[in-house]
Design an enzyme around this catalytic site. Structure first.
Site: not given
Length: 297
Positions: A115, A171, A258
């Site tokens: 995201d 991911h 991050s």
């Protein structure tokens, strides 16, 4: 102070970012006294370690409910109930229900690894003027390998910026077999646009992990996770050498904002149209993990 604006793919609207800790960030990166604190304390791992430990204490769980309310998170997306977390940090790197982040089913697509607010560039070596004019991307320093940088210089690069309010697991963007991650130590500057407008080099000098993902269709994809202020650590949860599917979990960040960077070999992929369009105008595109960021060329 200039607001941080981005285009949300899912609502099809231009939105203003709610910046967690905005007053602190603007003081540290915009005030002479703050700059002194930045270089003597804030950028060092000890500061982030101290803050991360605070967020791992049981009493920090009291922050969870107010955080959910303030930033409009939907607990229905969580794999566990909000009251099941033993600390704020546990909540921060929470897992989501699979249906909350469906993975694009097109067999020719590459998906966003996290995201976040994304910028995509057709040629990594031609990136300049990101967040502010005059700043050019240093690929060789980012990768810590000039030969590797030359190999990917004309390939596409996608920068994905995660805010503290985001889902913080990352991911695999495509199926393949991943090597063991290589860690490059460095300081922990913020990767918020508030900081990057001052100095883009934080992206290639901060602590970072690099993983080579070998794929059948698009060569070797480089996956980078970049630490930042108050990110206690970058945790890898995948098994090196094992085949992984598109959208499979790779790891997670502990507390803080991050970024991830996805780097492709030249000619391997074609970036999604909305990502190309908004990035060309220096507008980040918000999209969730699992939605398409590119297709095979």
């Amino acid at each position: 102070m200039e607001a941080i604006r981005y285009f949300n793919r899912h609502t099809q609207a231009l939105e203003t970012e709610q910046v967690y800790g905005e007053a602190f960030l603007r003081w540290v990166y915009g005030n002479p006294l703050g700059a002194a604190a930045l270089h003597t304390l804030v950028k060092h791992s000890c500061f982030s370690s101290w803050y991360g430990k605070r967020m791992s204490r049981p009493e920090s769980a009291q922050r969870i409910a107010p955080f959910i309310a303030e930033y409009g998170l939907d607990p229905a997306d969580f794999a566990d109930s909000p009251d099941a977390f033993g600390s704020f940090n546990e909540f921060f790197f929470r897992k989501l229900r699979p249906e909350a982040r469906p993975v694009d089913e097109d067999s020719h697509s590459v998906v966003f690894p996290a995201d976040g607010r994304h910028l995509g560039f057709e040629r990594a070596s031609a990136i300049q003027g990101v967040f502010v004019k005059g700043q050019k991307f240093d690929l060789a320093t980012l990768l810590g390998d000039s030969k590797l940088a030359a190999r990917y210089a004309d390939g596409a690069l996608v920068l994905s910026r995660l805010c503290p309010v985001d889902y913080h697991r990352f991911h695999f963007p495509v199926a393949g077999t991943a090597d063991e991650s290589r860690l490059i130590n460095g300081p922990l500057f913020s990767v918020s646009p508030i900081a990057l407008r001052k100095n883009l080099s934080y992206l290639w000098t901060n602590k970072r992990a690099i993983t080579a993902l070998h794929t059948e269709r698009i060569g070797t994809v480089l996956l980078l996770e970049i630490g930042a202020t108050c990110v206690g650590s970058i945790h890898q949860t995948f098994t090196p050498g094992k085949l992984v599917g598109k959208g499979a979990e790779k790891g997670y960040f502990a507390f803080g904002g991050s970024s991830t960077i996805t780097l492709f070999e030249p000619g391997a992929i074609r970036l999604a149209e909305d990502l190309r369009d908004h990035s060309s105008r220096q507008i980040e595109l918000y999209a969730r993990m699992g939605s398409a960021m590119a297709v095979f060329a």
